[in-house]
Design a protein around this motif. Structure first.
Motif: not given
Length: 312
Positions: A17-39
């Motif tokens: 509320p009170g802010s512009e919409d922000r678009v982030h890459p997501g999806g639970s499995p995609a987030n897990v893959a991304y987190g593993l790559a970051r590590l």
């Protein structure tokens, strides 16, 4: 040696509320893959993405971290979710998603040492059948983890949804679920009783996260509880996925028999590291898990209290 993650990508349209919409890459499995790559882990994500603005945003995000993206069919549009955040940063989701993963040709090489499944992709037909076909084909040659990451609006009939979740649990060596997942699946039941029942279906380890109330690790040998460290919360998007990534990083390449033998002291360290990863993620906007150095620093700086419940 690589980890295979199978599941959806979602463009998270974060609305405050009170802010512009922000678009982030997501999806639970995609987030897990991304987190593993970051590590620093070698990871492949088998998913579906359209050739549209959201699909390109997500692909660039994943490949920029080192995730190998394999496409198992192209949907009409990249899935999306409107994410509404309350005053405490807690998220609720409204989805626009179809999951039609194709089994033919969807067997990435080389063969992975671990497979992670979860969320919408593991239970939403027709694509879920392809996911389970792949997992069943690899079972016994690789370990499997599962996070139900329940989305009630997409689960359909409750009894059928529970049966689908339990089939995934039975295929897995390690399962992580939130207290909110369990409250929807099994209303009124003690999470520890559910964990014990799930162990009887096949997994060696069941992990339960409870947000600010901490986490629990349950095996046939030990039960350990850990607190969640106090941090300033920006939002909770991706916190559970970051927790899962850190768990898989710690346990990487362990055989199923080794998971069954984990003792309470090891589980305590596992929960501490995973909680540190989640704490970093909630301290910044969107699903932004830590890299190796950030996780190490958080693990050293944040205060943890671990309680031996059984088997210490």
């Amino acid at each position: 040696m690589s980890i295979l993650v199978i599941g959806e990508c979602v463009a998270d349209i974060v609305r405050v509320p009170g802010s512009e919409d922000r678009v982030h890459p997501g999806g639970s499995p995609a987030n897990v893959a991304y987190g593993l790559a970051r590590l620093g882990r070698e990871v492949t994500l088998l998913t579906q993405l359209a050739d549209d603005a959201a699909g390109r945003l997500i692909t660039d995000h994943l490949e920029g971290a080192g995730v190998r993206v394999e496409i198992g069919g192209v949907p009409a549009r990249t899935p999306s979710a409107v994410v509404d955040l309350d005053a405490h940063g807690r998220a609720t989701y409204a989805f626009d998603i179809a999951w039609t993963l194709e089994a033919d040709g969807a067997r990435p090489a080389p063969e992975p040492v671990h497979v992670h499944i979860g969320s919408i992709g593991a239970v939403t037909e027709p694509g879920a059948a392809a996911v389970l076909d792949l997992v069943e084909g690899l079972k016994g040659r690789t370990t499997v983890s599962y996070d139900p990451n329940v989305r009630p609006a997409l689960m359909g009939d409750h009894a059928e949804a529970v049966a689908r979740v339990e089939r995934c649990v039975a295929l897995s060596d390690l399962v992580k679920a939130s207290d909110e997942d369990l409250a929807w699946l099994y209303p009124g039941e003690d999470p520890r009783a559910v964990a014990a029942r799930w162990l009887g279906l096949g997994p060696a380890v069941v992990l339960i996260t409870s947000g600010a109330d901490g986490s629990l690790a349950v095996t046939r040998r030990a039960t350990v509880a850990a607190n969640a460290p106090a941090v300033s919360v920006v939002d909770t998007v991706g916190a559970g996925d970051s927790f899962m990534s850190a768990v898989l990083d710690v346990l990487a390449f362990r055989a199923a028999a080794d998971l069954a033998g984990l003792g309470a002291e090891y589980l305590a360290g596992l929960l501490g590291t995973a909680a540190a990863a989640a704490a970093v993620t909630v301290s910044r906007a969107g699903a932004q898990p830590p890299d190796r150095e950030e996780l190490k620093a958080a693990r050293e700086e944040l205060a943890f209290v671990v309680t031996p419940v059984r088997g210490w």
